[in-house]
Design an enzyme around this catalytic site. Structure first.
Site, mmCIF file in Angstrom:
data_model
loop_
_atom_site.group_PDB
_atom_site.id
_atom_site.type_symbol
_atom_site.label_atom_id
_atom_site.label_comp_id
_atom_site.label_asym_id
_atom_site.label_seq_id
_atom_site.Cartn_x
_atom_site.Cartn_y
_atom_site.Cartn_z
ATOM 1 N N ASP A 24 25.743 22.558 95.734
ATOM 2 C CA ASP A 24 25.826 22.229 94.307
ATOM 3 C C ASP A 24 25.579 20.740 94.055
ATOM 4 O O ASP A 24 25.930 19.908 94.892
ATOM 5 C CB ASP A 24 27.229 22.619 93.795
ATOM 6 C CG ASP A 24 27.260 22.776 92.296
ATOM 7 O OD1 ASP A 24 26.195 22.646 91.647
ATOM 8 O OD2 ASP A 24 28.349 23.014 91.747
ATOM 9 N N HIS A 41 16.181 19.658 93.340
ATOM 10 C CA HIS A 41 16.122 20.842 94.211
ATOM 11 C C HIS A 41 15.277 20.551 95.456
ATOM 12 O O HIS A 41 15.579 21.025 96.544
ATOM 13 C CB HIS A 41 15.562 22.042 93.444
ATOM 14 C CG HIS A 41 16.488 22.524 92.354
ATOM 15 N ND1 HIS A 41 17.828 22.755 92.562
ATOM 16 C CD2 HIS A 41 16.267 22.807 91.042
ATOM 17 C CE1 HIS A 41 18.392 23.166 91.439
ATOM 18 N NE2 HIS A 41 17.467 23.204 90.497
ATOM 19 N N LEU A 135 21.430 31.645 115.918
ATOM 20 C CA LEU A 135 22.083 31.498 114.603
ATOM 21 C C LEU A 135 21.660 32.601 113.638
ATOM 22 O O LEU A 135 20.464 32.885 113.508
ATOM 23 C CB LEU A 135 21.702 30.130 114.006
ATOM 24 C CG LEU A 135 22.171 29.870 112.574
ATOM 25 C CD1 LEU A 135 23.681 29.647 112.516
ATOM 26 C CD2 LEU A 135 21.450 28.642 111.985
#
Ligand code: FPP
Length: 246
Positions: A24, A41, A135
């Site tokens: 955020d 972004h 992962l």
């Protein structure tokens, strides 16, 4: 053993197995630097690369990232378009390296509502990496936790009506195997940057016993040092799961 010499406090043998991040603050970062939101972004996507690599190198089992919620469609069209093209760019530029690093990509959310190019890139990334054993990189796109639970309820109802499952056999494991994160453990650590303290419909079921951290740093400024600090803070928490400490 430590993650690096600048962070002697981090014990690599006691890392969270599943880390979730709500990235955020991209909009506020852009505003602070008098830039277009899309630049926020873009910088956020750059910050993301280091965190994914570090998680893979440290041996974290699952990393879940909230990239686009079902509510984000309500943002201005230019911002939605910028996010969609960043995602496409990300998958095209990162997929080879992620695959080489044995990372398995899973998309959390409904891909069907995405533009065709994005849907294809995400599906290709999942298919190409599905046999990888390193992962587990979960990227939530067009994701909402309530919609995920509704979907799970529907899947279970279908199994019951087809006679493959009896209602008495519906337990927490049965629900968990119908979530997008099926086969992965619950979230151990949830980090939300920018100081906001909400879950915003992210992994509600999986976060039942997660530890929460809310650093004030805006996501594009989130560095490996912040990540290490968060992991070290997690290691100081006492996790009792409703029980008494021994
Ligand atoms: C929240 O910041 C962030 C988002 C809604 C998008 C997060 C997406 C990325 C970091 C990049 C795309 C992801 C991938 C996988 C390539 P905000 O815009 O709500 O910030 P604000 O609250 O300051 O406005």
């Amino acid at each position: 053993m430590t993650a690096d010499q600048s962070n002697p406090a981090l014990d690599l043998s006691r890392l969270p197995r599943h880390v979730a991040i709500i990235m955020d603050g991209n909009g506020r970062w852009a505003k602070k630097h008098a830039l277009q939101i899309a630049m926020g972004h873009r910088r956020g996507t750059e910050a993301l690369r280091d965190i994914i690599r570090a998680s893979s190198d440290m041996g974290i089992s699952s990393l879940s990232l909230y990239a686009f919620s079902t509510e984000n469609w309500g943002r201005p069209a230019t911002e939605v378009e910028a996010l969609m093209s960043l995602m496409l760019e990300f998958f095209h530029s990162e997929i080879d390296e992620l695959h080489q690093k044995n990372v398995r990509i899973t998309i959390l959310g409904d891909k069907d509502a995405l533009p065709p190019a994005q849907k294809e890139a995400l599906t290709t990334a999942e298919t190409r990496t599905q046999a990888n054993t390193g992962l587990r990189l979960n990227i939530a796109i067009n994701y909402g936790a309530r919609a995920e639970m509704v979907r799970a309820a529907r899947m279970l109802a279908q199994e019951v009506s087809a006679g493959r499952l009896s209602p008495e056999d519906i337990d927490e494991n049965a629900v968990a195997r119908c979530l997008y994160t099926a086969g992965q453990g619950d979230v151990d650590l949830l980090i939300r940057t920018s100081g906001e303290m909400r879950l915003s419909n992210f992994l509600l079921y999986q976060c039942a016993y997660a530890e929460f951290l809310f650093p004030t740093v805006l996501w594009p400024d989130f560095t490996l040092a912040h990540y290490h600090q968060a992991l070290a803070a997690y290691q100081k928490r006492s996790r009792r799961y409703g029980k008494r400490e021994e």
